[in-house]
Design a protein around this motif. Sequence first.
Motif, PDB file in Angstrom:
ATOM      1  N   HIS A 169       0.836  -1.201   0.000  1.00 10.49           N
ATOM      2  CA  HIS A 169       0.000   0.000   0.000  1.00 10.49           C
ATOM      3  C   HIS A 169       0.876   1.258   0.000  1.00 10.49           C
ATOM      4  O   HIS A 169       0.609   2.212  -0.734  1.00 10.49           O
ATOM      5  N   ASP A 170       1.935   1.253   0.824  1.00 16.51           N
ATOM      6  CA  ASP A 170       2.855   2.393   0.850  1.00 16.51           C
ATOM      7  C   ASP A 170       3.556   2.559  -0.493  1.00 16.51           C
ATOM      8  O   ASP A 170       3.732   3.686  -0.986  1.00 16.51           O
ATOM      9  N   LEU A 171       3.963   1.444  -1.092  1.00 16.51           N
ATOM     10  CA  LEU A 171       4.599   1.507  -2.409  1.00 16.51           C
ATOM     11  C   LEU A 171       3.651   2.064  -3.458  1.00 16.51           C
ATOM     12  O   LEU A 171       4.058   2.836  -4.335  1.00 16.51           O
ATOM     13  N   ASP A 172       2.387   1.685  -3.371  1.00 21.60           N
ATOM     14  CA  ASP A 172       1.394   2.183  -4.318  1.00 21.60           C
ATOM     15  C   ASP A 172       1.286   3.706  -4.226  1.00 21.60           C
ATOM     16  O   ASP A 172       1.221   4.400  -5.246  1.00 21.60           O
ATOM     17  N   ASN A 173       1.270   4.231  -3.008  1.00 20.34           N
ATOM     18  CA  ASN A 173       1.217   5.686  -2.831  1.00 20.34           C
ATOM     19  C   ASN A 173       2.468   6.368  -3.377  1.00 20.34           C
ATOM     20  O   ASN A 173       2.393   7.429  -4.005  1.00 20.34           O
ATOM     21  N   LEU A 174       3.637   5.752  -3.156  1.00 22.39           N
ATOM     22  CA  LEU A 174       4.881   6.329  -3.661  1.00 22.39           C
ATOM     23  C   LEU A 174       4.931   6.306  -5.191  1.00 22.39           C
ATOM     24  O   LEU A 174       5.397   7.257  -5.823  1.00 22.39           O
ATOM     25  N   ILE A 175       4.449   5.225  -5.782  1.00 24.06           N
ATOM     26  CA  ILE A 175       4.411   5.126  -7.248  1.00 24.06           C
ATOM     27  C   ILE A 175       3.475   6.186  -7.827  1.00 24.06           C
ATOM     28  O   ILE A 175       3.801   6.856  -8.821  1.00 24.06           O
ATOM     29  N   LYS A 176       2.321   6.370  -7.214  1.00 23.84           N
ATOM     30  CA  LYS A 176       1.367   7.380  -7.696  1.00 23.84           C
ATOM     31  C   LYS A 176       1.942   8.790  -7.520  1.00 23.84           C
ATOM     32  O   LYS A 176       1.763   9.663  -8.378  1.00 23.84           O
ATOM     33  N   ALA A 177       2.643   9.019  -6.408  1.00 26.28           N
ATOM     34  CA  ALA A 177       3.284  10.313  -6.203  1.00 26.28           C
ATOM     35  C   ALA A 177       4.336  10.567  -7.280  1.00 26.28           C
ATOM     36  O   ALA A 177       4.474  11.684  -7.796  1.00 26.28           O
ATOM     37  N   PRO A 338       1.514  15.724  -3.295  1.00 19.87           N
ATOM     38  CA  PRO A 338       0.584  15.426  -2.202  1.00 19.87           C
ATOM     39  C   PRO A 338       1.066  14.244  -1.369  1.00 19.87           C
ATOM     40  O   PRO A 338       1.841  13.420  -1.834  1.00 19.87           O
ATOM     41  N   THR A 339       0.597  14.190  -0.161  1.00 21.13           N
ATOM     42  CA  THR A 339       0.948  13.094   0.728  1.00 21.13           C
ATOM     43  C   THR A 339      -0.286  12.235   0.979  1.00 21.13           C
ATOM     44  O   THR A 339      -1.413  12.682   0.826  1.00 21.13           O
ATOM     45  N   PRO A 340      -0.104  10.965   1.372  1.00 22.92           N
ATOM     46  CA  PRO A 340      -1.259  10.130   1.682  1.00 22.92           C
ATOM     47  C   PRO A 340      -2.046  10.766   2.825  1.00 22.92           C
ATOM     48  O   PRO A 340      -1.429  11.286   3.769  1.00 22.92           O
ATOM     49  N   PRO A 341      -3.418  10.733   2.803  1.00 25.42           N
ATOM     50  CA  PRO A 341      -4.229  10.091   1.773  1.00 25.42           C
ATOM     51  C   PRO A 341      -4.577  10.989   0.589  1.00 25.42           C
ATOM     52  O   PRO A 341      -5.378  10.610  -0.258  1.00 25.42           O
ATOM     53  N   ALA A 342      -4.000  12.212   0.547  1.00 19.80           N
ATOM     54  CA  ALA A 342      -4.328  13.140  -0.536  1.00 19.80           C
ATOM     55  C   ALA A 342      -3.955  12.574  -1.895  1.00 19.80           C
ATOM     56  O   ALA A 342      -4.583  12.881  -2.908  1.00 19.80           O
ATOM     57  N   ILE A 343      -2.902  11.729  -1.944  1.00 19.91           N
ATOM     58  CA  ILE A 343      -2.491  11.120  -3.214  1.00 19.91           C
ATOM     59  C   ILE A 343      -3.652  10.346  -3.816  1.00 19.91           C
ATOM     60  O   ILE A 343      -3.937  10.448  -5.011  1.00 19.91           O
ATOM     61  N   ARG A 344      -4.325   9.553  -2.983  1.00 18.77           N
ATOM     62  CA  ARG A 344      -5.454   8.753  -3.480  1.00 18.77           C
ATOM     63  C   ARG A 344      -6.557   9.651  -4.007  1.00 18.77           C
ATOM     64  O   ARG A 344      -7.129   9.391  -5.070  1.00 18.77           O
ATOM     65  N   ASP A 345      -6.869  10.741  -3.305  1.00 23.81           N
ATOM     66  CA  ASP A 345      -7.930  11.652  -3.747  1.00 23.81           C
ATOM     67  C   ASP A 345      -7.567  12.331  -5.067  1.00 23.81           C
ATOM     68  O   ASP A 345      -8.380  12.400  -5.991  1.00 23.81           O
ATOM     69  N   ILE A 346      -6.328  12.830  -5.158  1.00 20.59           N
ATOM     70  CA  ILE A 346      -5.910  13.509  -6.380  1.00 20.59           C
ATOM     71  C   ILE A 346      -5.830  12.534  -7.536  1.00 20.59           C
ATOM     72  O   ILE A 346      -6.197  12.847  -8.670  1.00 20.59           O
ATOM     73  N   TRP A 347      -5.345  11.313  -7.245  1.00 18.98           N
ATOM     74  CA  TRP A 347      -5.250  10.309  -8.306  1.00 18.98           C
ATOM     75  C   TRP A 347      -6.645   9.951  -8.830  1.00 18.98           C
ATOM     76  O   TRP A 347      -6.866   9.858 -10.032  1.00 18.98           O
ATOM     77  N   SER A 348      -7.603   9.773  -7.937  1.00 17.52           N
ATOM     78  CA  SER A 348      -8.978   9.470  -8.344  1.00 17.52           C
ATOM     79  C   SER A 348      -9.568  10.615  -9.152  1.00 17.52           C
ATOM     80  O   SER A 348     -10.252  10.397 -10.165  1.00 17.52           O
ATOM     81  N   LYS A 349      -9.292  11.845  -8.727  1.00 18.06           N
ATOM     82  CA  LYS A 349      -9.808  13.007  -9.460  1.00 18.06           C
ATOM     83  C   LYS A 349      -9.217  13.076 -10.858  1.00 18.06           C
ATOM     84  O   LYS A 349      -9.918  13.345 -11.836  1.00 18.06           O
TER      85      LYS A 349
END
Length: 380
Positions: A169-177, A338-349
């Motif tokens: 999960h942490d890697l997923d956030n880093l990859i999206k960032a 952005p930092t988690p959980p903002a990464i998920r929100d921005i990625w979804s947007k």
Amino acid sequence: MIFKTFVNGSCAIFLLLCYFISTVTTSDQIINQENNNNKPFQIIKLNGKTWEVVNEGLERLRNIKEEVSILGVVGPYHSGKSFLLNTIANTTQGFQVGDSIVGTTKGLWLRDIGERAADSSHVLLLDTEGLYDVGSESTKDSKMFSLATLLSSHLLINSQKLVDQSYIHDLDNLIKATNLFNIQNINLPSSKNTHIVTFPDFSLVLQKFTQNLGNETCEDWVNTFLQKDYYSSVSVGTGTGDSSEVVETITGGVSDIFKDLKCYTLFTPHFGENELKDLSKVEFSSLEPLYRENLQTLRQSIFSNIKAKKSSQGNLTGSSFATLVEILVELADKSEIPTPPAIRDIWSKSIGERVISLTIPRYYELILNDLNIDVDKLEH
């Protein structure tokens, strides 16, 4: 006559002595020069929250006229990243390792070990500051991971023992960032960005691994964590059922980036308590035989596949790689990730906006076709 012979003999001895001293001095200079060339050198540093290039390091890079391939490593602090790169160079010394509770490596460092890649490019090792260090901010970690990823030809993601769902999960956030960071790089004016880069090949390295995988490979085991809808790509289509037409598949998460992930396990390098505190004091030949065997498998695989770092301008030389470093460091210093959980929100947007931009024109085209209206004849 005797005095003359003595003087001539003394001169001869003096000349021989001078020659011997000059030879030794020259040899020492050559050895020192070789040692200096083999020493790690810093290319990026953090001054407070300001990202800066290290000009002396970039000058070293610009002196390399050949194409370069970059073998990078990234991972949590004190997970053995620096030691891993040292042993890949068949030594326990080079990049600094330490036994304190805080991370040893600061910024990003390169080391020339005189190796050549499969395509004859000049291999450089890239060591990075550890993630999740004491007092470290997630924004800094995201940028550190992004820089390591975009600068590497092949990136080793280093960890110890086991991985679990939270690690992925942490890697997923880093990859999206990193994807969001790279989008900012791509969108720079062409006058400022002469090098657009893609993601490197990835390998996961699990150190001090003693578990039994049974009939599974390391890749099979890691893939069980990746096969989650949470990490899947998004297919954008029109219509439903059999009539649906896939317009584009939006990728960017960990399951997409790691679809060809290689996984390597390394046995415990040493069992001595004192030795484990500072492995740079241990001779390479004294490391555990199984560790060296595992390491050789990793080394052969990497060096037989790694290739020159590429950008939109082609393969990079030491000089053009230095330019890429400058571009990415300037971006890291000025951009906001952005930092988690903002990464998920921005990625979804961003996915939502991309879906709308792809589907609305397509639906518009389908409606006009149903009405037998020639799109090309419409006035806009």
